[in-house]
Design an enzyme around this catalytic site. Structure first.
Site, PDB file in Angstrom:
ATOM      1  N   ASP A  95      12.850  32.044  40.223  1.00 53.97           N
ATOM      2  CA  ASP A  95      11.961  33.212  40.300  1.00 53.97           C
ATOM      3  C   ASP A  95      11.548  33.685  38.913  1.00 53.97           C
ATOM      4  O   ASP A  95      10.439  34.177  38.723  1.00 53.97           O
ATOM      5  CB  ASP A  95      12.662  34.359  41.041  1.00 53.97           C
ATOM      6  CG  ASP A  95      12.737  34.114  42.536  1.00 53.97           C
ATOM      7  OD1 ASP A  95      11.864  33.406  43.059  1.00 53.97           O
ATOM      8  OD2 ASP A  95      13.670  34.627  43.178  1.00 53.97           O
ATOM      9  N   HIS A  98      20.833  33.939  29.799  1.00 53.77           N
ATOM     10  CA  HIS A  98      20.610  34.702  31.028  1.00 53.77           C
ATOM     11  C   HIS A  98      21.802  34.611  31.985  1.00 53.77           C
ATOM     12  O   HIS A  98      21.690  34.935  33.162  1.00 53.77           O
ATOM     13  CB  HIS A  98      19.340  34.204  31.728  1.00 53.77           C
ATOM     14  CG  HIS A  98      18.658  35.244  32.556  1.00 53.77           C
ATOM     15  ND1 HIS A  98      17.885  36.243  32.011  1.00 53.77           N
ATOM     16  CD2 HIS A  98      18.634  35.454  33.887  1.00 53.77           C
ATOM     17  CE1 HIS A  98      17.405  37.003  32.971  1.00 53.77           C
ATOM     18  NE2 HIS A  98      17.854  36.556  34.120  1.00 53.77           N
ATOM     19  N   GLU A 116      10.251  33.425  50.821  1.00 57.86           N
ATOM     20  CA  GLU A 116      11.351  34.295  50.396  1.00 57.86           C
ATOM     21  C   GLU A 116      11.328  35.547  51.269  1.00 57.86           C
ATOM     22  O   GLU A 116      10.592  35.630  52.253  1.00 57.86           O
ATOM     23  CB  GLU A 116      11.248  34.653  48.903  1.00 57.86           C
ATOM     24  CG  GLU A 116      11.679  33.542  47.968  1.00 57.86           C
ATOM     25  CD  GLU A 116      11.978  34.008  46.556  1.00 57.86           C
ATOM     26  OE1 GLU A 116      12.096  35.241  46.336  1.00 57.86           O
ATOM     27  OE2 GLU A 116      12.098  33.144  45.668  1.00 57.86           O
TER      28      GLU A 116
END
Length: 518
Positions: free
Chosen positions: A155, A90, A266
């Site tokens: 997240d 990723h 957030e």
């Protein structure tokens, strides 16, 4: 192709012949075409911006095979082979790639998740011992079976344990518990010398803190002991909207000061309707917000979100806590929304957006992401800088923006925060875009990357004083500027744990050295 590259290939061939490790390629697979075919996945990452093909891929069955590889390379004459550990792939800028080197696919290690739940009255802490290639979502599933969960998250959960611990691991819980690297009790690491070491704050502490946030430069994490706590059953998740950035940021800072009541904070910029589409599954009721607010206006809005955990024994008080908190906020009247979801679904919320992007062919595309850590004193100026470089009504993606607290980070780790003076508040800003190949050509992608570079240069060299997170530089001088006061310590640790600069070449920090025996 040059003598050094020829020698590198010879050493890889010798390694394949002499080692019992399980390589994807055999010795006959080193023709260029076959290399590209068999190592294709190791030259790809989520960013799809860099495509550096290795000469070989190792799929180890145990940490000893990784140790064998690195020990061999450390002792090999004339070797200039480099090694990168790859978890979920990723990365954004090829950080887990190794051009003409060897990529270690960490997911081949036998998955192992062992939960230790502290009994009432028993000394110590609850924790999980997890293999470095395991995903956080798997740790979540296993720990929830006994009512436990890690404290700090990213997240997106389909990332490897070792991968996020090599960076920091941040999300909406960071303000309360610190990043994931602040919630590790012990590590098993293979250093660049090939040494297998168990380390912790009291056992080989220098290696322990080096590896945490160390960008893979000091060792390969093969196992981690992660701190656990009691998991809530449900989460009360609230979103409120603002048309004033100053009020929005003040309310966010108020929330992170309420650590005993708020469990997650957030927020994001609302630039257009697409800004909300990814979260419409959880909050379908407010999808009319954009049409109502933007019918005659092109202003930018802001969405603040926070969450309160619901434990069964405290469930009756959760709504009261949310009401008490909401009364202290100054959001736009009537523009507040809430949902109640399971703890697993809350933490796994980005998976829904992933499925949506996959269905539209927008997941396996280039992602010119930009992640910055910005001091509180410069956040308004940084917001202005972003808006000067993007066009809100055509922007595709999300811009996250939320505060964390410096005192929740351990300064002994390799991770870097911006200098914010005496202020404890630092903002995370993530510009998350997908380059749709049907609308964004190669030239378009290059322009987006240039745009990111302009923002980075202006934010790091001006009085904003920001630092890039998950960054990539091509010059050692730039890395020195990035690490600042931590640079000399970083160099000292590198010389101790990976003196030949074998590890993590994709970061672009160091050039491979020849064996010290020459």
């Amino acid at each position: 192709m040059g003598f050094s590259f020829f020698c590198s290939r010879i050493n890889v061939l010798l390694l394949v012949f002499c080692s019992s490790c399980k390589f994807i390629q055999g010795p006959m697979d080193f023709e260029p075409l076959k290399i590209l075919q068999t190592t294709a996945s190791a030259s790809l990452d989520f960013g799809r911006i860099f495509f550096n093909s290795p000469s070989a891929v190792l799929r180890p069955q145990n940490p000893e095979e990784i140790s064998q590889l690195l020990t061999f390379l450390s002792a090999s004459s004339f070797s200039k082979v480099t090694v990168a550990a790859r978890g979920a792939g990723h990365s954004i800028h090829g950080q887990a790639q190794a051009l003409h080197g060897i990529v270690i696919e960490m997911d081949s290690l036998p998955p192992s998740i062992k939960i230790h739940r502290k009994r009432d009255g028993e000394p110590g802490l609850s924790y999980a011992d997890v293999s470095g290639g395991a995903f956080w979502v798997d740790l979540l599933r296993e720990s929830l079976k006994v009512g436990l969960a890690p404290r700090s998250w990213t997240d997106y959960l389909y990332l490897s344990i070792g991968g996020t611990l090599s960076n920091a691991g941040i999300s909406g819980q960071t303000f309360r518990y610190g990043p994931q690297i602040s919630n590790v009790l012990q590590l098993d690491v293979v250093t660049g010398r090939g040494e297998l070491v168990t380390c912790s704050p009291v056992q080989s502490p220098d290696l322990f803190y080096s590896v945490l946030g160390g960008l893979g430069q000091f060792g390969v994490i093969t196992s981690a002991r992660i701190l656990l706590q009691d998991a809530p059953e449900k989460v009360k998740w609230i979103r409120a909207f603002y048309d004033n950035f100053e009020i929005f940021s003040k309310d966010q800072e108020l929330l992170v000061s309420m650590e005993n009541k708020v469990d997650y904070v957030e927020g994001f910029m609302v630039l257009n309707e697409q800004s909300l589409q990814g979260s419409s599954v959880s909050f379908p009721s407010y999808m009319g917000f954009i049409q109502q607010r933007h019918a005659t206006s092109s202003d930018v809005f802001y969405c603040l979100e926070f969450a309160v955990h619901c434990h069964l024994e405290k469930e009756s008080s959760v709504d009261q806590v949310v009401e008490e908190i909401s009364k202290k906020l100054s959001y736009m009247p009537s523009f507040i929304y809430s949902v109640e979801v399971s703890y697993f679904d809350f933490l796994n919320r980005v998976r829904m957006e992933e499925m949506s992007l996959r269905s539209r062919g927008l997941w396996e595309v280039s992602h010119p992401w930009l992640n910055m850590l910005v001091p509180k004193s410069g956040i308004a100026q940084f917001r202005d800088l972003l808006l000067e470089n993007i066009t809100p009504h055509t922007f595709e993606g999300h811009i996250l923006i939320y505060p964390i607290l410096r005192n929740k980070w351990n300064s002994n780790t390799s991770a870097v925060l911006p200098d914010s003076g005496d202020d404890n508040v630092i903002y995370i800003v993530s510009v998350l875009r997908s380059a749709n190949p049907t609308t964004c050509s190669t030239r378009c992608l290059a322009e987006l990357l240039d745009q990111n570079r302009r923002v980075i240069e202006a934010a790091t060299e001006s009085r904003i004083g920001a630092k890039q997170y998950l960054c990539h530089h091509s010059l050692e001088r730039q890395w020195g500027e990035h690490f600042g006061r931590k640079w000399e310590r970083f160099l000292t640790r590198k010389s101790e744990f990976d003196p030949l600069h074998i590890l993590a070449p994709g970061q672009g920090i160091f050039q491979r050295k020849y064996s010290q025996t020459q």
